[in-house]
Design an enzyme around this catalytic site. Structure first.
Site, short mmCIF file in Angstrom:
data_model
loop_
_atom_site.label_atom_id
_atom_site.label_comp_id
_atom_site.label_asym_id
_atom_site.label_seq_id
_atom_site.Cartn_x
_atom_site.Cartn_y
_atom_site.Cartn_z
N ASP A 100 23.98 28.54 -29.98
CA ASP A 100 22.52 28.59 -29.75
C ASP A 100 21.81 28.22 -31.05
O ASP A 100 22.43 28.19 -32.11
CB ASP A 100 22.08 29.97 -29.26
CG ASP A 100 22.33 31.06 -30.28
OD1 ASP A 100 23.40 31.03 -30.93
OD2 ASP A 100 21.48 31.94 -30.45
N GLU A 166 23.28 34.25 -30.99
CA GLU A 166 23.24 34.68 -32.38
C GLU A 166 21.83 34.75 -32.93
O GLU A 166 21.48 35.65 -33.69
CB GLU A 166 24.11 33.75 -33.24
CG GLU A 166 24.51 34.33 -34.60
CD GLU A 166 23.50 34.08 -35.72
OE1 GLU A 166 23.64 34.72 -36.77
OE2 GLU A 166 22.58 33.25 -35.55
N THR A 330 -14.80 46.56 -40.62
CA THR A 330 -14.99 47.87 -41.24
C THR A 330 -14.36 48.97 -40.41
O THR A 330 -15.02 49.90 -39.96
CB THR A 330 -16.49 48.15 -41.43
OG1 THR A 330 -17.13 47.95 -40.17
CG2 THR A 330 -17.08 47.21 -42.46
N HIS A 445 16.71 27.53 -39.81
CA HIS A 445 15.58 28.38 -39.35
C HIS A 445 14.22 27.80 -39.69
O HIS A 445 13.21 28.35 -39.30
CB HIS A 445 15.65 29.81 -39.94
CG HIS A 445 16.80 30.60 -39.40
ND1 HIS A 445 16.70 31.95 -39.17
CD2 HIS A 445 18.04 30.24 -39.04
CE1 HIS A 445 17.87 32.39 -38.70
NE2 HIS A 445 18.69 31.37 -38.62
#
Lengths: 476, 476
Positions: A100, A166, A330, A445
């Site tokens: 994968d 994985e 805020t 990646h």
């Protein structure tokens, strides 16, 4: 006597284009495990791999793992369990990889289509999965085919375990490994994983250690809902005020973990070990290039590599529940959760670290005297791993590197974790070697992931050569 | 002698259903200023208001403000400038309100359709804009109409300034106020704004002070891109490590601002002022109910109200650029921006506070010895406002409250800011009064915003009565 590999190497060179073509076919299957819509492609990629292996004569099983946890409509992709050879006279090597890939979209900033392998004039082969981890996985397939084409006997029995999840937590794999350790994996004499990278771009390495990771959340809550700071500022204890103080107590700006007791758990540095770092192919410029800045903690490579591999580190990752967008708001957030993790090294046991972390945070928070509520907890943990680099598994790999690349590999560790490494070691009780194919600039990646043609082709030679040296090594 | 108001009050009671119907029509126009798609509805709401006023005989101008900054395709909605009466014998009161509303979707959690005024059996009138600020704006319109129906002379000349961008930064309004101060607003003897709320639910109040706000970003950066903590943890200075230390140096958990010199800027508390807090209708249970917890800083109402109104506070709002989602991510963020703000009070000048804040952060960061880069800066600032509650404008309003509600109003301040208040004071040089119609439970800006029928109807009486008492007051 060194194994005779000239014929194998020449065959790999001759078949290089067909091996690149095999990688091209694999990259073209967008087997993105994190994307539900792509699950069919992940399965298709597993079947492609199974077919390639069967064609070469391997026995292949597509092991189903059931439904994906928390996604009961979705089948997990199969684990490919394969065996090539079963001679009782040969050593048996178990190899692991994954088929994968990470998600990739052209619009993320890729220069080329991520699912079309594109080779530039410098031999850089761009494509998602090229280096992580389709190239290395096909490396084993190619090594088998090249032996057949060269008319050479395969030197070992090869057990293969290739998973398809994985990049999404290896769902289901740990259980399978533990279950198959005394069954499918029982003949394994050693384990080899090719799923990491050289430390730099020039010199191959063998990796024998990884850091572990204890990942924490610290949740601090007070009011029942977010408050307006104009109305409530100055009247209530603010969770964010408490949290930044707690997070500020964990580590100093020089990276020293400030949690009492942590440093006592770290194995002392011996002079012998210290001497190892001098020869590693790494420079401070390598670090500065990776950082894109000169904000390193140390001014020498030895201490930098130790900071990465053999000492613990603590990083504060962020805060959940506070204002995190651009501009100004805020708000007094009602509940904020700080996230930090500790990279662990020998001899930091998960539970021992955990006890020190929780005690420290509880003590710091109590000393603040806030009326808010503080809940620190371990999100997940993985243990560090250090193998013996003097095992025949490493010796064989070292000789193979020298044969293929003409240089002794660096013996390295890594700062990150590859959890399956430890699982294989613990489940099989065998030595595990990390034998990388790609280099540090491969951008796994990231966008424009690539594998250099040279690393792929020489890598196929290396994997085959490693198996020959394995067959040659005496028992250690 | 008190003004004779019985006839006016009876007329308001008789007309109550038609006044509620007017509010129903206004709520049905979804004049959401933050939503580009709704800009046509904002304009429609302005035109509705202009038509109502013209029908009653007011002179009305729809003042265009040009294009919306950074959205050059979008016209700002007009400011409604109106005059009712121009007798030189009468005082002239300038009133301000806004006809735009906060966003609202049924799916946000509204129990009823937000743009359909829905009255329940307790007289709570639910709908977006009911209390903020369509109810009060229509209060002035209704007061005019009730005087006509009652056959009573209107006691003052009324100048009206109703804007359509209040919920989105009042774009363009400040310039208009400054420009019109010597022109359209030049006759104004005092200003009245009805756009805030009672401190509780039982007792009306007059508001004479607001805190200011200095809003800061502290940007800390190091590496050129986000890093993986496994690979780089322990080798580089981490911006988030530095940031939590800087943010942790700003305020203690008990709300005391730790920036040297800040407390010296705060006007000393006199015994006389201290005595005022005792009688304010507020209890610790009011605070605990608002917080949904008992995590208040102080155990008595006097100190709590002072914490809200007359002392500064510092809130840390969040961090931009760090990991902020659920789960775990092992990132070292490359650039993180902490956000915090200081609520300011007399005599904290914006620039004086700014100098102390920047000096403190720069000093703290320098002492850390990090190689990262730290850039603190003021994002925006608004000054505090305190009016004189002994001015005839307040005296008149106080008498009107006592006449309508039978109780002397609390004199209150607020912790938040309504910037237009200060702009009117500075531009016109006249006394400004905040005269709220709704109560503390109205949920302005939240789901299920409402205005109680009683507050609306008695509020219409109050606005009219206030104008009569204004006409009666001697010069002060």
């Amino acid at each position: 006597m060194a194994p005779q590999l000239d014929n194998y190497f020449a065959t790999v060179d001759n078949m290089a284009e067909s091996f690149i073509d095999r990688l091209r076919k694999a990259v073209a299957i967008p087997s993105v495990s994190a994307d539900e819509e792509r699950r069919g492609d992940v399965v298709k990629m597993g079947e492609f791999l199974a077919t390639e292996l069967r064609t070469l004569g391997a026995e292949v099983e597509l092991r189903e793992l059931g439904k994906q946890p928390h996604k009961e409509h979705l089948d997990l992709p199969p684990v490919i369990l394969a065996r090539y050879g079963s001679s009782p006279d040969k050593r048996t090597i178990l190899v692991y990889g994954h088929y994968d890939v990470q998600p990739a979209l052209k619009e993320d900033g890729w220069a080329t289509d991520p699912f079309t392998l594109t080779v530039d004039d410098k031999g850089r082969m761009y494509g998602r999965g090229s280096t992580d981890d389709k190239g290395p996985v096909l490396g084993w397939v190619n090594a088998i085919e090249a032996h057949q084409k060269a008319g050479m006997e395969f030197p070992v029995n090869l057990l293969m375990c290739f998973e398809g999840m994985e990049e999404y937590g290896s769902e289901g794999l740990d259980d399978l490994i533990v279950e198959e350790a005394p069954k499918f994996f029982k003949d394994a004499d050693a384990v080899c994983i090719s799923d990491n990278y050289w430390l730099g771009t020039e010199k191959p390495c063998l990796t024998y250690g990884l850091r572990g990771c204890n990942y924490y959340s610290v949740e601090i809550s007070g009011p029942a809902q977010d408050l307006h700071s104009g109305v409530f500022g100055g009247t209530a204890h603010e969770p964010m005020t408490d949290l930044v103080k707690v997070l500020g107590s964990l580590v100093d700006v020089d990276g020293n973990i400030a949690i009492p007791g942590i440093s006592d758990l770290v194995a002392p540095l011996t002079d012998e070990e210290k001497a190892l770092y001098k020869d590693i192919a790494f420079t401070m410029d390598n670090l500065y290039e990776s950082l894109g800045s000169k904000t390193g903690l140390f001014d020498n490579k030895e201490r930098t590599l130790m900071g990465r591999w053999r000492f613990p580190s603590l990083s504060v990752h962020g805060v959940e529940g506070a204002f995190s967008a651009g501009g100004a708001k805020t708000v007094i957030p009602a509940k904020v959760t700080g996230k930090f993790s500790i990279r662990t090294v020998p001899n930091m046991e998960i539970e021992a670290v955990d006890a020190l972390v929780l005690a420290h945070i509880n003590k710091v928070f109590a000393a603040l005297g806030s009326k808010n509520t503080c809940k620190p907890y371990l999100q997940h943990a993985g243990k560090w791993w250090v193998a013996s680099p003097s095992h025949w598994n490493f010796t064989a790999a070292g000789k193979a590197v020298e044969h293929v690349w003409g240089v002794k590999p660096d013996l390295t560790r890594e700062g990150g974790s590859i959890p399956v490494t430890l699982t294989f070691e613990q489940a099989t009780g065998k030595n595990v070697l990390l034998l990388p194919m790609g280099s540090s600039t491969d951008a796994a990646h990231s966008v424009n992931e690539k594998l250099d043609r040279k690393n792929y082709v020489e890598g196929i030679k290396l994997l085959g050569a490693y198996l020959h040296y394995v067959a040659d090594e005496p028992m250690s």
